[in-house]
Each structure stands twice: as structure tokens, then as C-alpha cells.
Design a protein around this motif. Structure first.
Motif, mmCIF file in Angstrom:
data_model
loop_
_atom_site.group_PDB
_atom_site.id
_atom_site.type_symbol
_atom_site.label_atom_id
_atom_site.label_comp_id
_atom_site.label_asym_id
_atom_site.label_seq_id
_atom_site.Cartn_x
_atom_site.Cartn_y
_atom_site.Cartn_z
ATOM 1 N N LEU A 141 -70.330 -39.514 124.515
ATOM 2 C CA LEU A 141 -70.785 -38.197 124.957
ATOM 3 C C LEU A 141 -72.241 -38.231 125.400
ATOM 4 O O LEU A 141 -72.591 -37.695 126.457
ATOM 5 C CB LEU A 141 -70.595 -37.175 123.828
ATOM 6 C CG LEU A 141 -70.595 -35.704 124.234
ATOM 7 C CD1 LEU A 141 -69.512 -35.405 125.245
ATOM 8 C CD2 LEU A 141 -70.425 -34.818 123.004
ATOM 9 N N SER A 142 -73.100 -38.895 124.614
ATOM 10 C CA SER A 142 -74.529 -38.924 124.966
ATOM 11 C C SER A 142 -74.754 -39.677 126.277
ATOM 12 O O SER A 142 -75.578 -39.264 127.110
ATOM 13 C CB SER A 142 -75.353 -39.565 123.835
ATOM 14 O OG SER A 142 -75.100 -40.955 123.724
ATOM 15 N N THR A 172 -67.438 -32.273 128.341
ATOM 16 C CA THR A 172 -66.430 -32.518 127.303
ATOM 17 C C THR A 172 -65.556 -33.682 127.741
ATOM 18 O O THR A 172 -65.196 -33.777 128.919
ATOM 19 C CB THR A 172 -65.528 -31.277 127.086
ATOM 20 O OG1 THR A 172 -64.958 -30.896 128.342
ATOM 21 C CG2 THR A 172 -66.321 -30.123 126.519
ATOM 22 N N LEU A 173 -65.246 -34.558 126.804
ATOM 23 C CA LEU A 173 -64.464 -35.757 127.126
ATOM 24 C C LEU A 173 -63.127 -35.724 126.387
ATOM 25 O O LEU A 173 -62.909 -36.456 125.438
ATOM 26 C CB LEU A 173 -65.239 -37.023 126.756
ATOM 27 C CG LEU A 173 -66.534 -37.286 127.526
ATOM 28 C CD1 LEU A 173 -67.196 -38.555 127.037
ATOM 29 C CD2 LEU A 173 -66.271 -37.369 129.017
ATOM 30 N N LYS A 179 -74.241 -30.935 129.863
ATOM 31 C CA LYS A 179 -73.252 -31.033 128.792
ATOM 32 C C LYS A 179 -71.854 -31.207 129.384
ATOM 33 O O LYS A 179 -71.504 -30.556 130.371
ATOM 34 C CB LYS A 179 -73.278 -29.769 127.923
ATOM 35 C CG LYS A 179 -74.547 -29.602 127.101
ATOM 36 C CD LYS A 179 -74.485 -30.444 125.842
ATOM 37 C CE LYS A 179 -75.731 -30.233 124.979
ATOM 38 N NZ LYS A 179 -75.762 -31.139 123.833
ATOM 39 N N THR A 182 -72.555 -40.027 128.752
ATOM 40 C CA THR A 182 -72.025 -39.221 129.857
ATOM 41 C C THR A 182 -72.995 -38.107 130.225
ATOM 42 O O THR A 182 -73.232 -37.831 131.409
ATOM 43 C CB THR A 182 -70.655 -38.617 129.476
ATOM 44 O OG1 THR A 182 -69.784 -39.676 129.106
ATOM 45 C CG2 THR A 182 -70.043 -37.870 130.655
ATOM 46 N N GLU A 183 -73.573 -37.474 129.222
ATOM 47 C CA GLU A 183 -74.520 -36.383 129.498
ATOM 48 C C GLU A 183 -75.769 -36.892 130.206
ATOM 49 O O GLU A 183 -76.317 -36.218 131.071
ATOM 50 C CB GLU A 183 -74.870 -35.655 128.197
ATOM 51 C CG GLU A 183 -73.699 -34.804 127.698
ATOM 52 C CD GLU A 183 -73.929 -34.166 126.337
ATOM 53 O OE1 GLU A 183 -75.005 -34.405 125.742
ATOM 54 O OE2 GLU A 183 -73.038 -33.436 125.871
#
Length: 513
Positions: free
Chosen positions: A229-230, A241-242, A239, A232-233
Motif C-alpha cells: 500500500l505504501s 485501495t488494493l 491514497k 503504491t501510494e
């Protein structure tokens, strides 16, 4: 001596009005595995191509072992100990492994092939490579070809190795093997750079991750401090969602029946052998298999692009006529498309199949509809609106919808191609490698679009390489091995799929409901 093997300082590269890299500065350390991440069009491959001597920067400097270097060709890069393993292999099929490795080398006097073979054997023994110098390339698996490319750069003395999407066509078992080799090269003090979109692989194998966004350097982080997540952001700058949804299958209707399909290629080799399966509206059927197992030929056979054996039968249940059975064998591709069966195939040559490089997005949309016109003049309003919609939904990075698509990055070209086919609202949608080479954000947008089609009752066939995605996205998965069906499964793990792909375990692993 600096702990950095290579330093990039203020590198900028433009192609016409497109800025591929802007003022990029970053380091590659000795004895590390560095992942380079970024969305499509973020400039990852362009930057690595400048290190490998394929492109030359417009401005900026590159330092190798603390000394400034002018890398104007791959030959210059090799002389500096830099080798790049490209996604699409550059091998001569009829040559042996040894002949491919020494091809193009200049050693002054008469070439000593015996000494070369001994050196190759030593490299293979050191890293446990599964190839022999005498083996012909046409007899090799995809994994062995990739291994050969690695041996080729090691033979030339590479201390910095750049791997572009190295796991794209490997099974999980082959990927684990490659990662072990990378760790051993790191232990030898070599620097390994990997360009990949698979975040779980980044976290599994790399020491640090460098992130690019829209051609600019964002940051380099320690992998131990990062999450999917970090990362990708950081890549997308917002922000996200995965989660890959798998909506429940509703109103499941038989849409396609494939029976006893066989196919022989131009060389007389059987590429499909007695294939049988069914495809239902309202579900996503995944197709898994090692590259070259018949996935391409199977979809092309359904689309009317491939000749099939005389006992082959492919039947479409036409929703426009009360699900009346319509035989497809013998029908031309245009007629099959008119029935509502669309093939979105993302080939290695994205511009060679489906899109015209010199045209913009609008004109490429119009290729699908120009025959429907009622006058001498082509209708541009609807294709233009579709181009704008695809540009917005899939975040296509382009100066404008009329910019020739050949000027876009490979991933953005792919978004145009896949988006156009999905927008056609077919009864059967066949997608092959729809997210190959796409960044994670766009990949998830494609998964959402496929699920939307599924919920509309479309029969979706998804050929993919990432087994994690196949397991999460698909309701059932058909596994091909050497042109044969080795299983049709639901609820299988990726390890079980990997074994079926190599036919280890065979029928014991089938979990057909």
C-alpha cells in the motif's frame, strides 16, 4: 572507493514534446538488489536504457564507481560492467547457448571456443544455472532463455545487472529460482536492478525501492520499511485501495462450448490437442499456462483467426436469438465479431496488432466503427467521446487524444487497446495479457472493468501470467500444459496452479466443482 556502484545526477530525457525523465538523481549501491517502481509512462525503462547505452541523456551525468562515464552504446555499457536483460529476449534460435553468448565479441586473434565453453560452464556451476553450452535455443524453455541472457551479461563481466520485468513469463517455482540466483549475485558483490510491477516480488527480493512518478524521482526507501500500500501510494501520489473483488456469479448461462479443438502451426507442430471446456455468461474463466502452452492459439481459434482440426467444434449460444446454438468453426473473424465475440489480445508488438501507431486515440477508436457509417464522411463524434472516456477511466498519459499512439509508452498504448475492446460491450470478451506491463493502479482499473462486464452477464475469458491475480479474480481456471488441458480448477492455490502448469501431480490437483 564509494559504496555506490552507479550514480545518476540530474538526468533529463525528452522524446519530442514528451518528457520521459526530468532531473532524475539516484544511486545504485554495490552488493544490493534495487527495485525500480513507477506507473506506466513514469520513465523507468527509459532511465535504465540510458544506463545500458540504448539512449543518451539530453542533460545530466552518470558516474560509475565514482568516475563520470559517457555511455553512448551498449558496448560502452559492457565495457563499464553494465548489462541489461530485456523483457523480450535477443537470442538466435538456431544457435547454441555458447554461440549466443560469444556472438559479437571481438577478441583480436582466432576465437578460442573451447576456452569460452569452459568459462560458461564455470558461470553455470557457480550459480546453478540449468543450461548447457551445447543446448540449442529452440530447445529451451522460457526460463532457460532468460537464464541464457543472464549468463551472456555475466560472461561479458557485468557487475551491474538490470532486469526488465524478469518474472513476467515465469511460474512461481521458476521465479523462486531466479530470486535465489539474484541473491547469490548480490552476495558476490554485484548490483542487481529489477524493473517490475509485482509488488509482492519487490518486497520479497529487494533491499531498497526507488520510485518514479511522471518522469520524476520521488524517493528511495528501505524495503523492510515498506508495504504494498505504501509503495503504491508513493507511485500514484494519492491514497488507493488494493483489493480485487470477485462478485458472486449470478444468472450463469452457457455462452460458449469448446469441444475436441486441435490446432497445428505452420511448422507442423500440434499446439492444441483435444481441448474441451465451457464458458458461462456472468463468470470470469481464467486460463493459466507457461508461455507458449497454446493460450494464444486457443483464443485465436475461437475468434476465427486460427485454423482448427476437422473434428473441432466451437459453439456460441447467441443471447440475441434466445441462446440459439451457432457453430463458429468455418466462420470468418468479422462474422464472429458481429455475433458479439471480441478478442482483446495484447501481443509483444502492441502496435502491430489492433492499433495504428501513426494515428491518435480518436482515429484508433474509429477503426472499429468506420464501416457502420451511412455517408461518404466518417463519423468522429462517437469515437472522440470514447477516446476521452478511455483516457479518463484508465488515466492514459498522452499530450492529447490526437497524438500518435506510437509516441506513448508501451503501457499507455496497451490501455488504449484494452479499453477499446472492453468498451465494445460484447457477449464474450477474451482478454489475453490485458495487464502485461501495466502499473498496479491501472491493473486494478482493468480488473474493475472486467468485473463490471461479468456483472452485466458477459462471459469473460482472462489469460494472465500473474497467478495471484488469477486466483483472486477468476471463478474457474483452465490450466494448459503443452497444448493440453491439465486441469479446470476452482479454489486452487497458486502453487497448485504452478504444478499443473508443468504437469507435476496431474489429475490429483483438479478441484473442478
Amino acid at each position: 572507493m564509494s559504496e555506490n556502484a552507479l550514480e545518476i545526477r540530474h538526468i533529463t530525457k525528452t522524446f519530442g514534446e514528451v518528457v520521459a525523465n526530468r532531473d532524475v538523481s539516484m544511486d545504485i549501491r554495490k552488493g544490493e538488489i534495487l527495485s525500480v517502481l513507477g506507473e506506466n509512462g513514469s520513465g523507468k525503462t527509459t532511465l535504465m536504457n540510458m544506463i545500458a547505452g540504448i539512449y543518451y541523456p539530453d542533460s545530466g551525468q552518470i558516474f560509475v564507481n565514482g568516475k563520470e562515464a559517457a555511455i553512448r552504446s551498449p558496448g560502452d555499457a559492457f565495457a563499464l560492467g553494465i548489462g541489461m536483460i530485456h523483457q523480450h529476449f535477443k537470442l538466435v534460435d538456431v544457435f547454441t547457448a555458447a554461440e549466443n553468448i560469444v556472438l559479437g565479441l571481438k577478441e583480436g586473434k582466432k576465437f578460442d571456443m573451447k576456452a569460452a565453453v569452459e568459462k560458461i560452464r564455470a558461470i553455470c556451476d557457480r550459480y546453478g544455472f540449468d543450461i548447457t553450452p551445447e543446448q540449442k535455443v529452440y530447445d529451451m524453455t522460457v526460463s532457460q532463455k532468460q537464464t541464457l541472457e543472464i549468463v551472456k551479461v555475466l560472461y561479458r563481466g557485468a557487475e551491474i545487472l538490470i532486469l526488465d520485468e524478469p518474472t513476467a513469463v515465469l511460474t512461481p517455482q521458476e521465479t523462486d529460482k531466479l530470486f535465489q540466483v539474484m541473491r547469490e549475485m548480490k552476495a558476490d558483490g554485484k548490483s542487481v536492478v529489477i524493473i517490475t510491477h509485482k509488488l509482492h516480488e519487490v518486497l520479497a527480493v529487494s533491499d531498497r525501492v526507488a520510485i518514479l512518478r511522471k518522469g520524476e524521482y520521488v524517493d528511495t526507501v528501505e524495503t523492510k520499511d515498506a508495504t504494498e500500500l505504501s509503495l503504491t501510494e508513493m507511485m500514484v501520489g494519492k491514497k488507493v485501495t488494493l483489493d480485487i473483488d470477485r462478485p458472486e456469479v449470478r444468472d450463469r448461462k452457457l455462452r460458449l462450448a469448446v469441444e475436441h479443438v486441435s490446432c497445428v502451426n505452420k511448422e507442423g507442430i500440434t499446439v492444441l490437442d483435444d481441448i474441451n471446456f465451457e464458458v458461462f455468461g456472468g463468470e470470469i474463466l481464467g486460463i493459466a499456462g507457461i508461455s507458449g502452452s497454446g493460450q494464444k492459439e486457443l483464443l485465436e481459434a475461437i475468434a476465427g483467426l486460427q485454423l482448427v482440426g476437422e473434428n473441432s467444434a466451437i459453439t456460441f449460444m447467441d443471447p440475441e436469438n434466445g441462446d440459439e446454438p451457432v457453430p463458429l468453426v468455418g466462420k470468418n473473424p468479422r462474422k464472429i465479431k458481429e455475433l458479439g465475440i471480441h478478442l482483446s489480445f495484447v501481443p509483444e508488438d502492441r502496435l502491430g496488432m489492433g492499433l495504428v501507431g501513426s494515428m491518435g486515440m480518436t482515429d484508433n477508436m474509429m477503426l472499429k466503427s468506420y464501416e457502420d457509417g451511412k455517408s461518404f464522411f466518417t463519423e468522429r463524434k462517437v469515437p472522440k467521446a470514447l477516446a476521452e472516456e478511455i483516457r479518463e477511466d484508465l488515466e492514459v498519459v498522452t499530450p492529447g487524444i490526437n497524438t500518435p499512439v506510437r509516441r506513448l509508452s508501451g503501457g499507455n498504448v496497451q490501455k488504449v487497446l484494452v479499453g477499446r475492446e472492453i468498451a465494445a460491450a460484447p457477449a464474450v470478451l477474451m482478454t489475453a495479457y490485458a495487464v502485461r506491463g501495466l502499473d498496479i493502479n491501472t491493473s486494478y482499473a482493468i480488473y474493475r472493468l472486467l468485473n463490471e462486464q461479468k456483472q452485466k452477464g458477459v462471459a469473460v475469458i482472462y489469460v494472465g501470467e500473474d497467478l495471484d491475480v488469477l486466483v483472486e479474480l477468476c471463478d474457474r481456471i483452465l490450466v494448459l500444459c503443452g497444448g493440453k488441458v491439465s486441469g479446470i480448477v476452482s479454489g486452487a492455490t497458486k502453487e497448485e496452479l504452478g504444478l499443473l502448469m508443468t504437469k507435476v501431480g496431474g489429475k490429483d490437483l483438479q478441484k473442478e466443482e
